[in-house]
Design a protein around this motif. Sequence first.
Motif, mmCIF file in Angstrom:
data_model
loop_
_atom_site.group_PDB
_atom_site.id
_atom_site.type_symbol
_atom_site.label_atom_id
_atom_site.label_comp_id
_atom_site.label_asym_id
_atom_site.label_seq_id
_atom_site.Cartn_x
_atom_site.Cartn_y
_atom_site.Cartn_z
ATOM 1 N N VAL A 164 0.843 -1.194 0.000
ATOM 2 C CA VAL A 164 0.000 0.000 0.000
ATOM 3 C C VAL A 164 0.876 1.241 0.000
ATOM 4 O O VAL A 164 1.831 1.341 0.775
ATOM 5 C CB VAL A 164 -0.943 0.016 1.216
ATOM 6 C CG1 VAL A 164 -1.638 1.367 1.349
ATOM 7 C CG2 VAL A 164 -1.980 -1.096 1.109
ATOM 8 N N ALA A 165 0.558 2.184 -0.916
ATOM 9 C CA ALA A 165 1.190 3.502 -0.923
ATOM 10 C C ALA A 165 0.168 4.497 -0.412
ATOM 11 O O ALA A 165 -0.908 4.648 -0.997
ATOM 12 C CB ALA A 165 1.651 3.867 -2.333
ATOM 13 N N LEU A 166 0.469 5.154 0.682
ATOM 14 C CA LEU A 166 -0.457 6.083 1.331
ATOM 15 C C LEU A 166 -0.113 7.504 0.891
ATOM 16 O O LEU A 166 0.971 8.018 1.200
ATOM 17 C CB LEU A 166 -0.343 5.947 2.841
ATOM 18 C CG LEU A 166 -1.491 6.479 3.708
ATOM 19 C CD1 LEU A 166 -2.786 5.746 3.395
ATOM 20 C CD2 LEU A 166 -1.133 6.321 5.187
ATOM 21 N N THR A 167 -1.010 8.136 0.124
ATOM 22 C CA THR A 167 -0.766 9.487 -0.390
ATOM 23 C C THR A 167 -1.616 10.510 0.356
ATOM 24 O O THR A 167 -2.436 10.159 1.205
ATOM 25 C CB THR A 167 -1.106 9.565 -1.891
ATOM 26 O OG1 THR A 167 -2.506 9.283 -2.073
ATOM 27 C CG2 THR A 167 -0.294 8.559 -2.689
ATOM 28 N N MET A 168 -1.435 11.765 0.016
ATOM 29 C CA MET A 168 -2.194 12.887 0.587
ATOM 30 C C MET A 168 -2.050 12.959 2.112
ATOM 31 O O MET A 168 -2.960 13.449 2.809
ATOM 32 C CB MET A 168 -3.694 12.787 0.230
ATOM 33 C CG MET A 168 -3.974 12.533 -1.239
ATOM 34 S SD MET A 168 -3.623 13.978 -2.244
ATOM 35 C CE MET A 168 -4.192 13.395 -3.853
ATOM 36 N N VAL A 169 -0.932 12.489 2.634
ATOM 37 C CA VAL A 169 -0.735 12.473 4.088
ATOM 38 C C VAL A 169 -0.669 13.897 4.636
ATOM 39 O O VAL A 169 -1.238 14.201 5.692
ATOM 40 C CB VAL A 169 0.544 11.693 4.449
ATOM 41 C CG1 VAL A 169 0.803 11.760 5.962
ATOM 42 C CG2 VAL A 169 0.441 10.245 3.990
#
Length: 668
Positions: A134-139
């Motif tokens: 999983v790549a978690l964006t908009m952090v």
Amino acid sequence: MSCSHCDPNDRRNVALVTSPRALLVGNPNVGKSTLFNRLTGAKQTIRNAPGTTVDLSSGGWSAAGHNVTVLDTPGTYSLLARSADEQVVTDLLTGELDGEREPDLVVAVLDAGAVSRSLYLLGQLSKVRLPAIVALTMVDVAKSQGQVIDAEALSAIIGVPVVEVDPRHGRGLDHLAEAVKTGLAVRPHIIGPEDRACTCVESGDCCQASRPELDSDTLAGMLAEADDVFAWVELVSARLGRSEHHVETTRSDRIDRILLNPYAGIAILLAVLWGLFELTTLVATPIMDWTEGFVAGPVSSFALGITGRIGMSGTWVESLLIDGVLAGIGVVFSFVPLMFIMFLALSLLEDSGYLARAALLADRLMRMIGLDGRAVLPLIVGFGCNLPALAATKTLPNSKHRTITALLVPLTSCAARLTVYILIAAAFFPNHAGTVVFAMYVGSVLLVIAGGLMLKLVFRDDTKHEPLFLVLPNYQTPRVWTVMEDAGRRALAFLKGAGVTIVVMLTFMWGLMAIPVKGDHSLGDVPVEDSLYAATAMSLTPIFAPAGFDDWHATASLLTGFVAKETVVASLAQSYQVDEPEENSYEDAEDSSLGSRLRDSFDESSGGHGSAAALAFLVFVLAYTPCVATLAEQKRILGWKMTGSAFVIQLVLAWVLAVAVFQVGKLF
């Protein structure tokens, strides 16, 4: 910890020795394509998925010792496919897409600011049983809204590596590369609704569970009952300690109070659309003229010098090189600045988050013709120039809507046709020229509406009666370098994809004008009236007798207009051997000798009904096939088969309308 249901002999636990394939999957507007562009840079190709008009982008990425082939997929909210784009994603995951083996790793891209929505897709992905990370964006956006996601805790819950990344600034890519390396070696699968709570991320000794034979229909059956997925999403959210019942008012919410206002929002949207229209006319035109002039001037002079040195001066070879090949190259390169400017504008609107708002505001209007609000932008741009309008269809996420819009764009009256309208209207209707020109644009709108209604019947869409489901992304400040890089990459794709077609077609047109059919002329040195071009026009002229303009000068100008609509006036002036009007004005066009010659010719060919024939000619110019550059771009988007069919249908439509206008007009 090991998993009791794992098969240690599963082939997926064997180390990869070939180039692995990673599939980026995620919702729309989660930064997936931005991540793809950041990972692959210029090492990417764009093509259609087999048997569809859905774009697939692939590129190479050196990740932690692996040369990974990364494949970007259309954004989707669900694996229950309801459009061609979503079906392509499902077929890629199940290995059913022709010529595409199933991926070695799925990189699920999640929006940290909308975890519940992203988790729904993740829960569905768990049923596919493919290795995943999983790549978690908009952090950073989530943190600014008071939403903090613990990546390690999420990883422990779902059983696969979770990495925070910021593709817009390039942060976290090294950690993502390590996660890819882990994913390819350990091959963990997502612990979804059907799994017991176990993980193999830390221990590295747990393989993926044996994957059953899976196809799209089987997967759809598994996903039809979504209760377990929703329950899983709530469970994961609860374990993360998240509650989305209380949502604070964000900066985006405050901006939307203005931009989505029924009155202020519409006014701002019209201003934005007007700005795009101006980009394709006033701003880009001087740059296009300079580019084409550079090829026609210094480049052609250099080529003339070379042909002179090798003894080819004045020969057909020189004419072919200068008037055929280099003229075509000049047209291609003149369009590149226009395409770059338009792609830059589209990327800025998309990256900022405004494009989704524009679609929401225009949705009700576009649904009249079977589209949604996102189609308004390319159709408006088409009134400036059809070529960038076709490029703008790439912003539409639904492939069926992209196809319909790409077929409708040539019916919008581009600015190049305006010179023809002014000349004919001023010559035949000097007291009502402005009204006639305005009527052409009204006619263009009516053609788009009628065409949309017809295409809605041809391309039946089961979802056409459903409301637009559109997640509005948070507003962001566009990254200038990233946006320019993306615009340059798209303009280069146009140059490669459509450029060859344009050069070939223009060289063919040179051949028609260079080959003598009468008189004592050499190849490449032929008066227009003695060329194969004129002979072809004369042979086609009887076709236009029912429309009242069966005159070879008019037919020849229409043939030239296929190359570029703005050359229709120049072709008429050349064939009549008179000067074309110097100014783009009604008064100059009315008083020109060209206008007088046109009146005489049309009166003669129509049996004294010159005005009716002139209206028929205008309608034909409005409705007939677009220029060769637009046709080449249409072919790049839709393929030869559909483009060829549209080409023929549009010619027939233009002829029928022109005949109808003349036959009715001569009664008055």
